[in-house]
Design an enzyme around this catalytic site. Structure first.
Site, PDB file in Angstrom:
ATOM      1  N   GLY A  73       0.367  -3.709   9.628  1.00 11.02           N
ATOM      2  CA  GLY A  73      -0.497  -4.781   9.135  1.00 11.02           C
ATOM      3  C   GLY A  73      -2.162  -4.266   9.062  1.00 11.02           C
ATOM      4  O   GLY A  73      -2.893  -4.816   9.615  1.00 11.02           O
ATOM      5  N   GLU A  96       1.296  -2.343   4.999  1.00 11.21           N
ATOM      6  CA  GLU A  96       0.744  -3.690   4.668  1.00 11.21           C
ATOM      7  C   GLU A  96       1.600  -4.272   3.815  1.00 11.21           C
ATOM      8  O   GLU A  96       2.430  -3.738   2.911  1.00 11.21           O
ATOM      9  CB  GLU A  96      -0.445  -3.595   4.124  1.00 11.21           C
ATOM     10  N   LEU A  97       1.766  -5.554   4.096  1.00  4.93           N
ATOM     11  CA  LEU A  97       2.957  -6.500   3.239  1.00  4.93           C
ATOM     12  C   LEU A  97       2.278  -7.147   2.015  1.00  4.93           C
ATOM     13  O   LEU A  97       3.024  -7.279   0.923  1.00  4.93           O
ATOM     14  CB  LEU A  97       3.291  -7.690   4.122  1.00  4.93           C
ATOM     15  N   ASN A 129       7.448  -4.146   4.730  1.00  4.77           N
ATOM     16  CA  ASN A 129       7.657  -5.092   5.652  1.00  4.77           C
ATOM     17  C   ASN A 129       8.057  -4.314   7.055  1.00  4.77           C
ATOM     18  O   ASN A 129       8.996  -4.266   7.252  1.00  4.77           O
ATOM     19  CB  ASN A 129       8.339  -6.312   5.219  1.00  4.77           C
ATOM     20  N   SER A 130       7.045  -4.266   7.739  1.00  4.78           N
ATOM     21  CA  SER A 130       7.142  -3.568   9.112  1.00  4.78           C
ATOM     22  C   SER A 130       8.231  -4.021   9.970  1.00  4.78           C
ATOM     23  O   SER A 130       8.836  -3.473  10.948  1.00  4.78           O
ATOM     24  CB  SER A 130       6.001  -3.008   9.667  1.00  4.78           C
ATOM     25  N   ASP A 152      -1.291 -11.937  12.286  1.00  7.68           N
ATOM     26  CA  ASP A 152      -1.229 -13.385  12.027  1.00  7.68           C
ATOM     27  C   ASP A 152      -0.769 -14.202  13.316  1.00  7.68           C
ATOM     28  O   ASP A 152       0.331 -13.782  13.862  1.00  7.68           O
ATOM     29  CB  ASP A 152      -0.167 -13.502  10.841  1.00  7.68           C
ATOM     30  N   THR A 227     -12.306  -2.423  12.529  1.00  6.28           N
ATOM     31  CA  THR A 227     -11.499  -3.275  11.531  1.00  6.28           C
ATOM     32  C   THR A 227     -12.414  -4.523  11.063  1.00  6.28           C
ATOM     33  O   THR A 227     -13.245  -4.672  11.905  1.00  6.28           O
ATOM     34  CB  THR A 227     -10.161  -3.843  12.011  1.00  6.28           C
ATOM     35  N   GLU A 229     -11.601  -7.418  10.310  1.00  5.35           N
ATOM     36  CA  GLU A 229     -11.236  -8.676  11.182  1.00  5.35           C
ATOM     37  C   GLU A 229     -12.154  -8.535  12.498  1.00  5.35           C
ATOM     38  O   GLU A 229     -12.817  -9.591  12.797  1.00  5.35           O
ATOM     39  CB  GLU A 229      -9.995  -8.742  11.478  1.00  5.35           C
TER      40      GLU A 229
END
EC number: 2.1.1.33
Lengths: 252, 342
Positions: A73, A96-97, A129-130, A152, A227, A229
């Site tokens: 992610g 990353e998705l 999709n890990s 998330d 990051t 975030e």
């Protein structure tokens, strides 16, 4: 090069992609059937596409170099880029998705490679999709570090099975990590922080790093600072919750 | 012989696979969400504590339907297959109720859902080799301790079934079931759209799979969905079954056929002559058939409908949906959450 000049999504002054053209929804459903290509097995991962500097031809039989760090992610790729200079010889991949976000990171890495020749050759990104396909990318014990930064939170109990850290998924992460490998998690959501810590604490194949070890590890500091975030949380004066664990051999 | 129910466990989700450990102490079952549960049978003999003994979660594939569960012949591993093309080999722990966390390997190579698993073992190879069947119409042979693929047998193509059965382009006939014949290295393979069964022979020293024989069943459209070999009599029992069949008097169909000739003496695949038994020749005769099938005679059109039903059920459940780019874009545009905002 010619192509990047013509691309309106890329800033003319810095040569880097502009984030506003790669907006994506904040969440993506990891449970839905995926429609992107997935390598059949780790030996089908084409390293020459990801790391052309280290793998000039697609024939990789002679090389033993393998991906060692995985940022699960990876978002907009801040951590990867910081790690890239810290460990210039280590291959790392972001997973990353969200397709637009992956596209952004891809462009960003390409632009950085052009701007700083010889640098950032060891990082790449893939859309996957890990939670489903970790074993398709990595062999047993291949990884030495895995990162789960600001995942998330999925607050609703019904959606807890969508969380990227869970007891069952840790089995797969323990498979991909070599003994001694380290798993880094951080979040600004207290509830999720406790959840991740509880999952790791109760798992027989992981043990917590001591305070001393955490201080000595240069990567730990990057978790909250590198990051996008993390910077956002710091700007707003928020708290972060960290759990860093080492892969150990399970007691018999 | 008589069976009696001695204990019940209920699952919140639909159960998709079951396996009993070789020592008979644990039952494992998998649900539709990819979780494998374990029940301790140790205490079942003493009739108390039985009721409150609940199934515990042991391992999970991430939100994928588990299609098959199998214990390795030496009991060290539990193998689980799913619709995401994966086979996971997990060390079966001493205390299974605490979870099985140590993954030995993943067997990766199938390019469609994995539908069935079986082990081939002989006295020379007691640890055995894993064989798996898949929606990609191949049977593969694996070394489970390393997860490496030893051989692939494209059953449909090799058995020469392609020309006669291919209708349209979507006909990658899935392997529906695998069954190893005890004490010999033959594997019976059931394939969608084949009236009969393919016998593979497995060379364990060379680690290869090859087609030994195609046994066709004449007279009716019998497409087996499941098969099991009996240990002593050298018989292979096959079932074609479906439940919830719409538009017919009977809502379910079960048809049993038997092939004989699997005795130790004729191990050589070249000389091996299997015989499809008539209904009156099978052990138990019409009486048994009536009990198992509900009736002795099954109408031809019911067979055809059943075969079609099995096919659609399998592809609806296991095959990944493919949407075109335009369709996906359209769905994004007409998303509900965005509509309400405007």
């Amino acid at each position: 090069m010619l192509e990047t000049k013509a691309n309106p999504n890329i800033s003319k002054s810095t040569g880097l992609p502009r984030k506003r053209f790669y907006r994506a929804r904040a969440h993506s459903n990891p449970l839905s059937d995926s429609h992107f290509p997935v390598p059949i097995s780790p030996s089908h991962v084409d390293y020459s596409l990801h790391y052309p500097h280290f793998f000039p031809s697609s024939d990789q039989s002679d090389s033993s170099k393998k991906i060692q760090f995985a940022d699960i992610g990876c978002g907009f790729g801040g951590l990867l880029i910081s790690l890239s200079t810290l460990f210039p010889e280590t291959l790392m991949i972001g997973m990353e998705l969200r397709d637009k976000v992956t596209e952004y990171v891809k462009e960003r890495i390409l632009a950085l490679r052009v701007a700083n020749p010889g640098q950032n050759q060891n990082i790449s990104v893939t859309r996957t999709n890990s939670m489903k396909y970790i074993p398709n990318y990595f062999e047993k014990g291949q990884l030495s570090k895995m990162f789960f930064l600001f995942p998330d939170p999925h607050f609703k109990e019904k959606n807890h099975r969508r969380r990227v850290i869970s007891t069952h998924l840790l089995d797969e992460y323990a498979y991909a990590l070599g003994v001694g490998g380290i798993i880094y998690t951080i979040t600004d959501v207290e509830e999720l922080g406790e959840w991740m810590k509880a999952c790791l604490e109760s798992h027989p194949m992981f043990e917590a790093l001591t305070e001393k070890e955490l201080e000595a590890d240069p990567v730990v500091e990057l978790l909250s600072s590198a990051t996008e975030e993390g910077q956002k949380v710091a700007r707003n004066g928020g708290q972060t919750f960290r759990a860093v664990y080492r892969r150990v051999t399970p007691p018999l | 012989m008589k069976f009696s129910n001695f204990s019940n466990r209920s699952s919140e989700k639909r159960v998709t696979a079951v396996a009993l450990s070789n020592d008979g102490l644990h039952v494992c079952f998998a649900d539709k969400f990819g979780v494998v549960w374990v029940v301790d049978l140790d205490s079942v003999d003493s009739n108390q504590a039985l009721v409150n003994k609940k199934a515990a979660q042991m391992l999970a594939h991430y939100c994928s339907i588990i299609t098959s569960l199998e214990f390795s012949p030496d009991g060290r591993f539990i193998v689980s297959a799913d619709r995401d093309f994966k086979i996971r080999v997990t060390v079966f722990p001493k205390k299974p109720l605490d979870g099985a966390h140590e993954i030995q390997s993943f067997c990766l190579g199938h390019t469609e859902f994995v539908s069935c698993l079986a082990f081939v073992s002989t006295s020379e190879y007691p640890q055995g080799f894993l064989v798996s069947g898949s929606g990609d119409s191949t049977v593969r042979l694996w070394n489970i301790s390393s997860g490496s693929l030893l051989d692939t047998c494209e059953v449909e193509m090799k058995a020469g079934l392609l020309e006669s059965n291919r209708r349209g382009e979507d006909c990658n006939s899935a392997i529906t079931d695998l069954c190893t014949i005890p004490d010999c290295t033959m594997i019976a393979v059931a394939i969608q759209s084949l009236q009969g069964i393919v016998l593979l022979s497995c060379d364990l020293s060379a680690r290869t799979l090859s087609i030994a024989k195609v046994v066709s069943i004449m007279g009716e459209t019998f497409i087996p969905t499941s098969s099991r070999a009996s240990f002593s009599a050298g018989l292979l029992w096959m079932v074609s079954g479906v439940s919830n069949l719409r538009g017919f008097d009977h809502h379910s169909l079960a048809r049993v056929r038997v092939i004989s000739g699997f005795n130790k003496s004729n191990l050589d695949p070249q000389e091996f002559e299997p015989i499809v038994l008539e209904d009156n020749e099978i052990p138990g005769g019409y009486k048994l058939l009536e009990k198992l099938q509900g009736s002795v005679v099954v109408e031809e059109k019911v067979f055809l409908a059943a075969a079609e039903a099995v096919k659609t059920a399998m592809s609806n459940l296991l095959v990944k949906k493919q949407y075109s780019v335009e369709k996906r874009e359209f769905r994004k545009r007409t998303r509900n959450d965005r509509k309400t905002k405007q």
